[in-house]
Write a protein that holds these residues in place. Structure first.
Motif, PDB file in Angstrom:
ATOM      1  N   ASP A  99      48.784 129.629  92.757  1.00 52.58           N
ATOM      2  CA  ASP A  99      49.292 128.387  93.335  1.00 52.58           C
ATOM      3  C   ASP A  99      49.743 128.555  94.780  1.00 52.58           C
ATOM      4  O   ASP A  99      50.294 127.621  95.376  1.00 52.58           O
ATOM      5  N   ASP A 100      49.501 129.708  95.338  1.00 54.81           N
ATOM      6  CA  ASP A 100      49.910 129.989  96.718  1.00 54.81           C
ATOM      7  C   ASP A 100      48.890 129.370  97.676  1.00 54.81           C
ATOM      8  O   ASP A 100      47.706 129.696  97.605  1.00 54.81           O
ATOM      9  N   PRO A 101      49.317 128.494  98.593  1.00 53.53           N
ATOM     10  CA  PRO A 101      48.338 127.902  99.524  1.00 53.53           C
ATOM     11  C   PRO A 101      47.774 128.903 100.527  1.00 53.53           C
ATOM     12  O   PRO A 101      46.702 128.671 101.091  1.00 53.53           O
ATOM     13  N   HIS A 102      48.463 129.993 100.762  1.00 53.98           N
ATOM     14  CA  HIS A 102      47.997 131.024 101.702  1.00 53.98           C
ATOM     15  C   HIS A 102      48.149 132.398 101.047  1.00 53.98           C
ATOM     16  O   HIS A 102      48.972 133.216 101.474  1.00 53.98           O
ATOM     17  N   PRO A 103      47.347 132.692 100.025  1.00 56.44           N
ATOM     18  CA  PRO A 103      47.516 133.957  99.298  1.00 56.44           C
ATOM     19  C   PRO A 103      46.909 135.129 100.050  1.00 56.44           C
ATOM     20  O   PRO A 103      46.087 134.954 100.958  1.00 56.44           O
TER      21      PRO A 103
ATOM     22  N   HIS B 158      49.210 134.724  92.485  1.00 55.31           N
ATOM     23  CA  HIS B 158      49.117 133.882  93.687  1.00 55.31           C
ATOM     24  C   HIS B 158      48.208 132.670  93.477  1.00 55.31           C
ATOM     25  O   HIS B 158      47.745 132.079  94.452  1.00 55.31           O
TER      26      HIS B 158
ATOM     27  N   ASN C 276      39.646 135.752  94.828  1.00 56.31           N
ATOM     28  CA  ASN C 276      40.181 134.409  94.977  1.00 56.31           C
ATOM     29  C   ASN C 276      39.332 133.651  96.001  1.00 56.31           C
ATOM     30  O   ASN C 276      38.111 133.747  95.930  1.00 56.31           O
TER      31      ASN C 276
ATOM     32  N   PRO D 246      47.488 137.625 104.109  1.00 56.18           N
ATOM     33  CA  PRO D 246      47.233 136.183 104.063  1.00 56.18           C
ATOM     34  C   PRO D 246      46.594 135.617 105.330  1.00 56.18           C
ATOM     35  O   PRO D 246      45.828 134.646 105.259  1.00 56.18           O
TER      36      PRO D 246
END
Length: 340
Positions: free
Chosen positions: A109-113, A107, A153, A73
């Motif tokens: 919705d993960d802000p730091h995937p 991931h 992504n 990340p």
């Protein structure tokens, strides 16, 4: 990067089955082709949802092993070098398209995937049947330009150039393209020739937060830059050797691109000549380098027929037109001499 750049010229009248390739090449400037791939099945699926886009890709999946990059990340999507430039900051993994899509989906919705990035996969191997419904009609022009897929992504492909012309189609998600003409190379601070994140040297400038104290000439590059955000279905024509910095702006992105050369297939990449020139010319005295520049201008960079025009045609040999037979002879001669 807060500095604004000029907008890339746009067209909205180009159709996938009527590519104005001669016109694009003659102009030699980048062009955004709005809506070129709007009718693709994949584009339409992506407009509905990420889940539909992934289902569409799975429907074409040829179930062959793939190779992709994984980054922690903290690299924030930037596929780049380690701090000492001795290696790439991602690890190469092998698996399946299903595994890659599942990892990205986990991931969304993960802000730091983590970074997941499959680059330049031949579509015909990865997604057999894709071109039956989604394609640009290069074949109608007699051009072999097999497409390649880029899936990931919010990845960042640092500014680099390709030796071939390129039409890049944004199928799923949005991407920001920032382009620079070839003469801006010195202002972009290229990294090592080896290793590279993707086969070409890339700019070492961090476009997200440029350090102008360390890279002052980058301001001059930005003054010559052109940029655009591509929506799903849009495409961009990138002339050969133009530098391009590409940012994936959404949690899931798919790009399909088409490379083709303006030269015949039997003409090799000039990168071989660059490496040879680094070896044989760069470290000579300046006086000799100036003389060799004049020689190259005469034989290589001037008009193609100029160096042999005063000779009888039968005596011109490689100074005349090169065909496949002569290029094979040249290649054999070079291999023989380099092996001595």
């Amino acid at each position: 990067m807060t500095e604004s750049v000029a907008r890339i010229r746009e067209r909205s009248d180009v159709q996938a089955d009527a590519l104005p390739l001669d016109e694009l090449l003659a102009a030699g400037e980048p062009v955004v082709l709005r809506g070129l791939a709007r009718d693709w099945k994949l584009t339409q699926a992506g407009r509905r949802s990420v889940a539909d886009a992934m289902a569409c890709l799975r429907g074409f999946d040829g179930h062959r092993p793939i190779q992709y990059s994984y980054g922690a990340p903290d690299i924030a999507g930037r596929v780049f070098y380690t701090d000492d430039f001795s290696a790439i900051n991602c690890e190469v993994r092998r698996g399946s398209l299903d595994e890659l899509l599942d990892a990205i989906a986990a991931h969304l919705d993960d802000p730091h995937p983590p970074t997941w990035y499959m680059a330049s996969a031949p579509v015909d191997n990865l997604l057999p049947g894709f071109r039956d419904v989604d394609d640009l009609d290069f074949a109608a022009r007699g051009i072999d330009a097999p497409p390649r897929a880029w899936i990931g992504n919010r990845t960042i492909a640092s500014a680099h150039y390709d030796a071939m012309n390129n039409i890049a189609c944004c199928a799923v998600g949005r991407r920001r393209f920032t382009l620079f003409p070839p003469e801006q190379i010195a202002n972009l601070y290229p990294g090592p020739l080896e290793p590279t994140p993707g086969g070409q040297a890339v700019s070492v400038v961090d476009f997200t937060s440029p350090d102008f104290a360390r890279h002052p000439r980058f301001r001059d590059a930005l003054a010559a830059a052109q940029g655009a955000v591509l929506e799903p279905g849009d495409a961009v024509f990138i002339p050969s050797l133009w530098w391009h910095h590409v940012e994936g702006l959404d949690a899931f992105n798919v790009l399909v691109n088409y490379w083709w050369s303006s030269a015949p297939a039997y003409v090799p990449t000039p990168m071989h000549a660059l490496y040879h020139a680094l070896w044989s010319i760069r470290d000579r005295p300046e006086r000799e380098k100036r003389a060799w520049r004049a020689i190259f201008d005469y034989y290589v960079f001037g008009p193609a027929g100029h160096a042999g025009e005063h000779l009888p045609e039968a005596a011109r040999d490689v100074l005349g037109p090169l065909d496949e037979t002569k290029t094979r002879q040249l290649r054999a001669m070079l291999i023989n001499r380099l092996n001595r």
